[in-house]
Design a protein around this motif. Structure first.
Motif, short mmCIF file in Angstrom:
data_model
loop_
_atom_site.label_atom_id
_atom_site.label_comp_id
_atom_site.label_asym_id
_atom_site.label_seq_id
_atom_site.Cartn_x
_atom_site.Cartn_y
_atom_site.Cartn_z
N ILE A 1 65.51 57.10 29.28
CA ILE A 1 66.10 57.31 28.02
C ILE A 1 67.45 56.70 27.64
O ILE A 1 68.27 56.92 28.68
CB ILE A 1 66.25 59.03 27.61
N LEU A 2 67.62 55.79 26.81
CA LEU A 2 69.02 55.30 26.40
C LEU A 2 69.39 56.19 25.36
O LEU A 2 68.78 56.04 24.14
CB LEU A 2 68.72 53.79 26.15
N VAL A 3 70.68 56.53 25.42
CA VAL A 3 71.42 56.95 24.26
C VAL A 3 72.22 56.07 23.79
O VAL A 3 73.28 55.67 24.24
CB VAL A 3 72.44 58.21 24.80
N GLY A 4 71.40 55.37 22.86
CA GLY A 4 72.00 53.88 22.49
C GLY A 4 73.11 54.13 21.66
O GLY A 4 72.99 55.13 20.63
N ASP A 5 74.05 53.21 21.22
CA ASP A 5 75.12 53.21 20.05
C ASP A 5 74.11 53.01 18.66
O ASP A 5 74.68 52.86 17.80
CB ASP A 5 76.28 52.33 20.32
N GLN A 58 59.99 47.75 28.65
CA GLN A 58 60.47 47.67 27.42
C GLN A 58 61.23 48.75 26.87
O GLN A 58 60.98 49.92 27.48
CB GLN A 58 59.05 47.48 26.55
N VAL A 59 62.17 48.62 25.96
CA VAL A 59 62.77 49.67 25.07
C VAL A 59 62.53 49.24 23.69
O VAL A 59 62.64 48.28 23.19
CB VAL A 59 64.28 49.69 25.75
N LEU A 60 62.49 50.62 22.80
CA LEU A 60 62.78 50.29 21.38
C LEU A 60 63.66 51.54 20.99
O LEU A 60 63.75 52.47 21.61
CB LEU A 60 61.43 50.39 20.91
N VAL A 61 64.00 51.45 19.93
CA VAL A 61 64.70 52.57 19.08
C VAL A 61 63.68 53.49 18.68
O VAL A 61 62.73 53.16 17.81
CB VAL A 61 65.35 52.05 18.19
N ILE A 62 63.75 54.68 19.10
CA ILE A 62 62.77 55.74 18.84
C ILE A 62 62.48 55.99 17.08
O ILE A 62 61.54 56.04 16.77
CB ILE A 62 62.97 57.33 19.28
N LEU A 115 62.78 54.54 25.99
CA LEU A 115 63.10 54.54 24.44
C LEU A 115 64.46 55.13 24.30
O LEU A 115 65.12 55.57 25.26
CB LEU A 115 62.21 55.52 23.67
N THR A 116 64.90 54.92 23.02
CA THR A 116 66.40 55.49 22.98
C THR A 116 66.06 57.13 22.41
O THR A 116 64.79 57.42 21.96
CB THR A 116 66.91 54.92 21.60
N ALA A 117 66.95 58.05 22.49
CA ALA A 117 66.88 59.16 21.97
C ALA A 117 68.39 59.73 21.93
O ALA A 117 69.19 59.12 22.65
CB ALA A 117 66.07 60.38 22.83
N TYR A 118 68.68 60.62 21.01
CA TYR A 118 69.99 60.96 20.46
C TYR A 118 70.41 62.35 20.69
O TYR A 118 71.44 62.89 20.06
CB TYR A 118 70.78 60.31 19.45
N ASP A 119 69.37 63.21 20.68
CA ASP A 119 69.48 64.62 20.55
C ASP A 119 68.55 65.37 21.55
O ASP A 119 67.39 64.88 22.00
CB ASP A 119 69.44 65.11 19.24
O1 KIV Z 1 71.94 50.69 21.02
C1 KIV Z 1 70.72 50.69 21.67
O2 KIV Z 1 69.91 51.50 21.21
C2 KIV Z 1 70.40 49.39 22.24
C3 KIV Z 1 68.89 49.20 22.71
C4 KIV Z 1 68.31 48.94 21.25
C5 KIV Z 1 68.87 48.19 23.42
O3 KIV Z 1 71.16 48.66 22.61
#
Ligand code: KIV
Length: 266
Positions: free
Chosen positions: A41-45, A213-217, A22-26
């Protein structure tokens, strides 16, 4: 439990076990994802849209990505943290690409980076891999190409586009990427790509046959409402819950019910 490594990603694929991300940012959100036991955890843009309230991801800067990645790394005890290269942090050349990718590992404490693109980023992937920076590639719908693509549209619909995506998938693996995000492509194409590659594919809007799988949290928790793509599943409505709680606090303050003696010092 040990921190997830890129070897764990490869092992999961070889054992047919799904990779969860999943994404997370903090700090607080990363702590929740980590506690829930996800692999990465993807710190996505995407933070540009769901945290900063921007129209798209293009204005997000390297310094902002480092700032958010540091917070996530402080919370992630077991999940692998992957920093997302923002627009213009790698498109300007391989030297910039390696320097900026290195910042995620050196300054923020991430274990890997992600960048968007196929053939055009092959040299960057090679150079990063040579510099011991693990790379997650990302093809299909690549949001930083929104202007070229004419919007957030499903990719790989024609035979020609499908062949190109398959060739790009093979090329990023060959260049050294340890995994590959497939975004918004037909599920049968994702199945074919996942079957042909030895590195794991991580899908977002790419159907059930990807290796993970990945999604934006913010999407799965009901915290982002501006648009909800078909591939999102909402698992909670936290915004609704939060507004309810905040409204109750306001009413209690206005009525003099809060603070009561329980919340006061004697
Ligand atoms: O920026 C992001 O969170 C992403 C994912 C949705 C794959 O690139």
């Amino acid at each position: 439990m040990q921190k997830t490594t890129i070897q764990d990603f490869l092992k999961k694929k070889s054992e047919g076990r799904k990779i969860t991300m999943l994404t997370a940012y903090d700090f607080p959100f990363a702590q929740m994802v980590d506690e829930a036991g996800l692999d990465a955890i993807l710190v996505g843009d995407s933070l540009g849209m769901v945290v900063q309230g921007l129209e798209n991801t293009l204005p997000v800067t390297m310094d902002e990505m480092i700032y958010h990645t540091k917070m996530v790394c402080r919370a992630a005890k077991n999940a692998m943290v992957i920093g997302d290269m923002p627009f213009m942090s790698y498109q300007t050349g391989t030297g910039d690409a390696v320097r900026n990718a290195g910042r995620f590992l050196k300054e923020a404490g991430a274990s890997a980076i992600k960048l968007e693109g196929g053939f055009e980023v092959i040299e960057h992937i090679r150079a990063m891999t040579r510099s011991d920076i693990p790379v997650m590639a990302h093809i299909g719908l690549t949001p930083q190409s929104i202007h070229r693509m004419g919007g957030y549209k499903v990719q790989g619909k024609t035979g020609e586009a499908q062949k190109r995506l398959l060739d790009e998938a093979r090329a990023v693996e060959d260049a050294g990427a340890f995994s590959l995000i497939l975004e918004a492509i037909p599920m049968e194409l994702a199945r074919k790509i996942s079957g042909e590659l030895s590195i794991p594919t991580i899908g977002i809007g790419a159907g059930p046959y990807c290796d993970g799988q990945v999604l934006v949290i913010h999407d799965i928790l009901g915290l982002f409402e501006r648009f909800v793509p078909k591939f999102i599943k909402r698992y909670a409505n936290l915004k609704e819950e939060a507004v309810k709680a905040i409204r109750q606090y306001k009413e209690e303050v206005e009525k003099g019910d809060f603070p009561s003696e329980d919340q006061s010092f004697k």
